[in-house]
Design a protein around this motif. Structure first.
Motif, PDB file in Angstrom:
ATOM      1  N   SER A 177       0.784  -1.218  -0.098  1.00  0.00           N
ATOM      2  CA  SER A 177       0.102   0.087   0.079  1.00  0.00           C
ATOM      3  C   SER A 177       0.918   1.143   0.301  1.00  0.00           C
ATOM      4  O   SER A 177       1.938   1.346   0.717  1.00  0.00           O
ATOM      5  CB  SER A 177      -0.941  -0.102   1.217  1.00  0.00           C
ATOM      6  OG  SER A 177      -1.787   1.305   1.268  1.00  0.00           O
ATOM      7  N   ASN A 178       0.490   2.243  -0.571  1.00  0.00           N
ATOM      8  CA  ASN A 178       1.187   3.419  -0.678  1.00  0.00           C
ATOM      9  C   ASN A 178       0.602   4.430   0.651  1.00  0.00           C
ATOM     10  O   ASN A 178       1.661   5.069   0.879  1.00  0.00           O
ATOM     11  CB  ASN A 178       0.685   4.225  -1.957  1.00  0.00           C
ATOM     12  CG  ASN A 178       1.279   5.653  -1.879  1.00  0.00           C
ATOM     13  OD1 ASN A 178       2.502   5.770  -1.980  1.00  0.00           O
ATOM     14  ND2 ASN A 178       0.684   6.620  -2.495  1.00  0.00           N
ATOM     15  N   ILE A 179      -0.401   3.984   1.198  1.00  0.00           N
ATOM     16  CA  ILE A 179      -0.870   4.594   2.400  1.00  0.00           C
ATOM     17  C   ILE A 179       0.054   4.046   3.567  1.00  0.00           C
ATOM     18  O   ILE A 179       0.288   2.727   3.717  1.00  0.00           O
ATOM     19  CB  ILE A 179      -2.234   4.492   2.881  1.00  0.00           C
ATOM     20  CG1 ILE A 179      -3.043   4.905   1.804  1.00  0.00           C
ATOM     21  CG2 ILE A 179      -2.502   4.843   4.009  1.00  0.00           C
ATOM     22  CD1 ILE A 179      -4.727   4.644   1.754  1.00  0.00           C
ATOM     23  N   GLN A 180       0.650   4.893   4.342  1.00  0.00           N
ATOM     24  CA  GLN A 180       1.627   4.464   5.426  1.00  0.00           C
ATOM     25  C   GLN A 180       0.861   4.521   6.746  1.00  0.00           C
ATOM     26  O   GLN A 180       1.311   3.908   7.876  1.00  0.00           O
ATOM     27  CB  GLN A 180       2.859   5.412   5.310  1.00  0.00           C
ATOM     28  CG  GLN A 180       3.629   4.999   3.990  1.00  0.00           C
ATOM     29  CD  GLN A 180       4.849   5.977   4.101  1.00  0.00           C
ATOM     30  OE1 GLN A 180       5.018   7.098   4.609  1.00  0.00           O
ATOM     31  NE2 GLN A 180       5.916   5.257   3.550  1.00  0.00           N
ATOM     32  N   ALA A 181       0.149   5.555   6.938  1.00  0.00           N
ATOM     33  CA  ALA A 181      -0.708   5.794   8.106  1.00  0.00           C
ATOM     34  C   ALA A 181      -1.938   6.835   7.975  1.00  0.00           C
ATOM     35  O   ALA A 181      -1.925   7.636   6.928  1.00  0.00           O
ATOM     36  CB  ALA A 181       0.134   6.336   9.336  1.00  0.00           C
ATOM     37  N   MET A 182      -2.799   6.606   8.885  1.00  0.00           N
ATOM     38  CA  MET A 182      -3.893   7.764   8.816  1.00  0.00           C
ATOM     39  C   MET A 182      -3.785   8.488  10.302  1.00  0.00           C
ATOM     40  O   MET A 182      -3.466   8.061  11.298  1.00  0.00           O
ATOM     41  CB  MET A 182      -5.083   6.958   8.780  1.00  0.00           C
ATOM     42  CG  MET A 182      -5.578   6.203   7.694  1.00  0.00           C
ATOM     43  SD  MET A 182      -6.140   7.421   6.196  1.00  0.00           S
ATOM     44  CE  MET A 182      -7.484   8.174   7.121  1.00  0.00           C
ATOM     45  N   ILE A 183      -4.019   9.945  10.210  1.00  0.00           N
ATOM     46  CA  ILE A 183      -3.843  10.498  11.545  1.00  0.00           C
ATOM     47  C   ILE A 183      -5.263  11.383  11.581  1.00  0.00           C
ATOM     48  O   ILE A 183      -5.775  11.872  10.406  1.00  0.00           O
ATOM     49  CB  ILE A 183      -2.835  11.667  11.104  1.00  0.00           C
ATOM     50  CG1 ILE A 183      -1.517  10.887  10.831  1.00  0.00           C
ATOM     51  CG2 ILE A 183      -2.763  12.717  12.250  1.00  0.00           C
ATOM     52  CD1 ILE A 183      -0.358  11.958  10.630  1.00  0.00           C
ATOM     53  N   ALA A 184      -5.780  11.278  12.827  1.00  0.00           N
ATOM     54  CA  ALA A 184      -7.081  11.927  13.003  1.00  0.00           C
ATOM     55  C   ALA A 184      -6.581  13.561  13.352  1.00  0.00           C
ATOM     56  O   ALA A 184      -5.788  13.831  14.040  1.00  0.00           O
ATOM     57  CB  ALA A 184      -7.631  11.305  14.250  1.00  0.00           C
ATOM     58  N   ASN A 185      -7.438  14.336  12.556  1.00  0.00           N
ATOM     59  CA  ASN A 185      -7.291  15.678  12.833  1.00  0.00           C
ATOM     60  C   ASN A 185      -8.531  16.213  13.840  1.00  0.00           C
ATOM     61  O   ASN A 185      -9.468  15.962  13.806  1.00  0.00           O
ATOM     62  CB  ASN A 185      -7.634  16.536  11.429  1.00  0.00           C
ATOM     63  CG  ASN A 185      -6.622  16.277  10.455  1.00  0.00           C
ATOM     64  OD1 ASN A 185      -5.691  15.814  10.808  1.00  0.00           O
ATOM     65  ND2 ASN A 185      -7.076  16.575   9.296  1.00  0.00           N
ATOM     66  N   VAL A 186      -7.802  16.877  14.952  1.00  0.00           N
ATOM     67  CA  VAL A 186      -8.586  17.245  16.045  1.00  0.00           C
ATOM     68  C   VAL A 186      -8.494  18.724  16.235  1.00  0.00           C
ATOM     69  O   VAL A 186      -7.313  19.250  16.874  1.00  0.00           O
ATOM     70  CB  VAL A 186      -8.263  16.440  17.562  1.00  0.00           C
ATOM     71  CG1 VAL A 186      -9.288  16.854  18.478  1.00  0.00           C
ATOM     72  CG2 VAL A 186      -8.220  14.851  17.033  1.00  0.00           C
ATOM     73  N   ALA A 187      -9.440  19.683  16.127  1.00  0.00           N
ATOM     74  CA  ALA A 187      -9.469  20.942  16.708  1.00  0.00           C
ATOM     75  C   ALA A 187      -9.476  20.966  18.219  1.00  0.00           C
ATOM     76  O   ALA A 187     -10.330  20.535  18.626  1.00  0.00           O
ATOM     77  CB  ALA A 187     -10.750  21.793  15.969  1.00  0.00           C
ATOM     78  N   VAL A 188      -8.785  21.926  18.737  1.00  0.00           N
ATOM     79  CA  VAL A 188      -8.631  22.055  20.210  1.00  0.00           C
ATOM     80  C   VAL A 188      -8.880  23.604  20.469  1.00  0.00           C
ATOM     81  O   VAL A 188      -8.035  24.291  19.622  1.00  0.00           O
ATOM     82  CB  VAL A 188      -7.808  21.230  20.921  1.00  0.00           C
ATOM     83  CG1 VAL A 188      -7.899  19.819  20.693  1.00  0.00           C
ATOM     84  CG2 VAL A 188      -6.421  21.788  20.616  1.00  0.00           C
ATOM     85  N   ASP A 189      -9.265  23.875  21.522  1.00  0.00           N
ATOM     86  CA  ASP A 189      -9.321  25.299  22.013  1.00  0.00           C
ATOM     87  C   ASP A 189      -7.886  25.736  22.467  1.00  0.00           C
ATOM     88  O   ASP A 189      -7.257  26.855  22.092  1.00  0.00           O
ATOM     89  CB  ASP A 189     -10.153  25.639  23.047  1.00  0.00           C
ATOM     90  CG  ASP A 189     -11.698  25.485  22.609  1.00  0.00           C
ATOM     91  OD1 ASP A 189     -11.864  25.744  21.358  1.00  0.00           O
ATOM     92  OD2 ASP A 189     -12.481  25.177  23.560  1.00  0.00           O
ATOM     93  N   ASN A 190      -6.955  24.945  23.001  1.00  0.00           N
ATOM     94  CA  ASN A 190      -5.708  25.379  23.588  1.00  0.00           C
ATOM     95  C   ASN A 190      -4.765  24.074  23.394  1.00  0.00           C
ATOM     96  O   ASN A 190      -5.097  22.932  24.137  1.00  0.00           O
ATOM     97  CB  ASN A 190      -5.866  25.825  25.004  1.00  0.00           C
ATOM     98  CG  ASN A 190      -4.591  26.214  25.510  1.00  0.00           C
ATOM     99  OD1 ASN A 190      -3.703  25.060  25.956  1.00  0.00           O
ATOM    100  ND2 ASN A 190      -4.402  27.491  25.763  1.00  0.00           N
ATOM    101  N   LEU A 191      -3.839  24.070  22.990  1.00  0.00           N
ATOM    102  CA  LEU A 191      -2.940  22.958  22.753  1.00  0.00           C
ATOM    103  C   LEU A 191      -2.199  22.334  24.104  1.00  0.00           C
ATOM    104  O   LEU A 191      -2.184  21.233  24.327  1.00  0.00           O
ATOM    105  CB  LEU A 191      -1.865  23.218  21.760  1.00  0.00           C
ATOM    106  CG  LEU A 191      -1.938  23.148  20.160  1.00  0.00           C
ATOM    107  CD1 LEU A 191      -0.773  23.380  19.477  1.00  0.00           C
ATOM    108  CD2 LEU A 191      -2.610  22.085  19.656  1.00  0.00           C
ATOM    109  N   ASP A 192      -1.956  23.590  24.862  1.00  0.00           N
ATOM    110  CA  ASP A 192      -1.261  23.029  26.248  1.00  0.00           C
ATOM    111  C   ASP A 192      -2.178  22.238  26.975  1.00  0.00           C
ATOM    112  O   ASP A 192      -1.827  21.196  27.695  1.00  0.00           O
ATOM    113  CB  ASP A 192      -0.775  24.407  26.745  1.00  0.00           C
ATOM    114  CG  ASP A 192       0.486  24.896  25.963  1.00  0.00           C
ATOM    115  OD1 ASP A 192       1.364  24.173  25.527  1.00  0.00           O
ATOM    116  OD2 ASP A 192       0.431  26.162  26.178  1.00  0.00           O
TER     117      ASP A 192
END
Length: 115
Positions: free
Chosen positions: A3-18
């Protein structure tokens, strides 16, 4: 055939990274956090989660990030399916990316990591 696909990453919007990072570190079972900017956003890669914070309303919501060995077969498959290329392939801090809307409406970022 590999497969050309190596991984999937979930995108998560957050208010504050810390504030968000500790939970995602525990969920991913890792202490490793890679923080980096992208335009006006702050991002943090924590295991299979890409956290992002900032003016997210200025960006198209993406279902996820697909890490690929090469963008070439992705672009071919997208063209064959008449997908809409929202952002043409271009260099970003960690590789080359493009963003596409699939015929069903889902939007994915495709990222070929820098070697």
């Amino acid at each position: 055939m590999s497969s050309n696909i190596q991984a999937m990453i979930a995108n998560v919007a957050v208010d504050n990274l810390d504030d968000a990072i500790p939970l995602y570190k525990e969920l991913a079972g890792t202490e490793e956090v890679r923080r980096f900017p992208y335009k006006e956003l702050e991002l943090a890669l924590v295991g299979p989660f890409l956290l992002y914070s900032g003016p997210v309303e200025n960006y198209i919501s993406q279902a996820g990030t697909v890490l690929v060995a090469s963008l070439d077969p992705v672009l071919g498959a997208l063209a064959k399916a008449d997908a809409e290329i929202i952002e043409e392939p271009h260099e970003v801090p960690n590789g080359t990316r493009c963003v596409a809307r699939h015929p069903g409406g889902s939007v994915f970022e495709y990222l070929q990591l820098r070697a």
